[in-house]
Design a protein around this motif. Sequence first.
Motif, PDB file in Angstrom:
ATOM      1  N   GLU A  57      -0.597  12.644   3.436  1.00 43.59           N
ATOM      2  CA  GLU A  57      -1.054  12.225   4.765  1.00 43.59           C
ATOM      3  C   GLU A  57      -1.300  10.726   4.802  1.00 43.59           C
ATOM      4  N   ALA A  58      -1.876  10.197   3.714  1.00 46.55           N
ATOM      5  CA  ALA A  58      -2.113   8.752   3.643  1.00 46.55           C
ATOM      6  C   ALA A  58      -0.791   7.996   3.627  1.00 46.55           C
TER       7      ALA A  58
ATOM      8  N   LEU B 202       0.969   4.159  -2.815  1.00 46.45           N
ATOM      9  CA  LEU B 202       0.768   5.565  -2.495  1.00 46.45           C
ATOM     10  C   LEU B 202       1.936   6.419  -2.983  1.00 46.45           C
TER      11      LEU B 202
ATOM     12  N   GLN C 290      -3.553  15.184   0.788  1.00 44.62           N
ATOM     13  CA  GLN C 290      -4.236  14.012   1.340  1.00 44.62           C
ATOM     14  C   GLN C 290      -3.452  12.739   1.017  1.00 44.62           C
ATOM     15  N   GLN C 291      -2.864  12.694  -0.160  1.00 47.14           N
ATOM     16  CA  GLN C 291      -2.041  11.539  -0.516  1.00 47.14           C
ATOM     17  C   GLN C 291      -0.824  11.461   0.387  1.00 47.14           C
TER      18      GLN C 291
ATOM     19  N   GLN D 123       0.831  -1.209   0.000  1.00 46.97           N
ATOM     20  CA  GLN D 123       0.000   0.000   0.000  1.00 46.97           C
ATOM     21  C   GLN D 123       0.862   1.255   0.000  1.00 46.97           C
TER      22      GLN D 123
ATOM     23  N   LYS E 253       0.621   8.012   7.122  1.00 46.91           N
ATOM     24  CA  LYS E 253      -0.117   7.053   7.949  1.00 46.91           C
ATOM     25  C   LYS E 253       0.313   5.619   7.631  1.00 46.91           C
ATOM     26  N   ALA E 254       0.476   5.327   6.346  1.00 53.35           N
ATOM     27  CA  ALA E 254       0.907   3.979   5.945  1.00 53.35           C
ATOM     28  C   ALA E 254       2.318   3.695   6.447  1.00 53.35           C
TER      29      ALA E 254
END
Length: 114
Positions: free
Chosen positions: A53-54, A28, A50-51, A24, A57-58
């Motif tokens: 931030e994702a 990303l 947002q990408q 993932q 998080k990943a």
Amino acid sequence: LEEIDNLQLQNGRVSKQLSAVTGQLEDLRQRQTQQSGWSVGGLSLISGKQQQEAAIKAEEELRVLQNELMMKIQENEDLHVQVFEGGKQHKEELEKLVEARGRAERHAEERGGE
């Protein structure tokens, strides 16, 4: 031994989770380098922020899973050492008992011959 089997099963699960999160994260990162801003084709309408931030998080999930995997590996290694040491002690005790039995049988034979 059952506990070792359980730990190996857990290690396998954590490894699979780690692989999934790693995949993932790579997806990303690829999307982030290919696109900045809104995605094309209406597949997803998320901004570059947002990408990012994702991805962060990943990466955090990946670190957590890596730490968990390392703890499970260490725990598994500790259990293997315990099993090895227990087997070694068992073998030593068995050898002592066999030796004591041999001495007792020889002693009994000597007394029977008197």
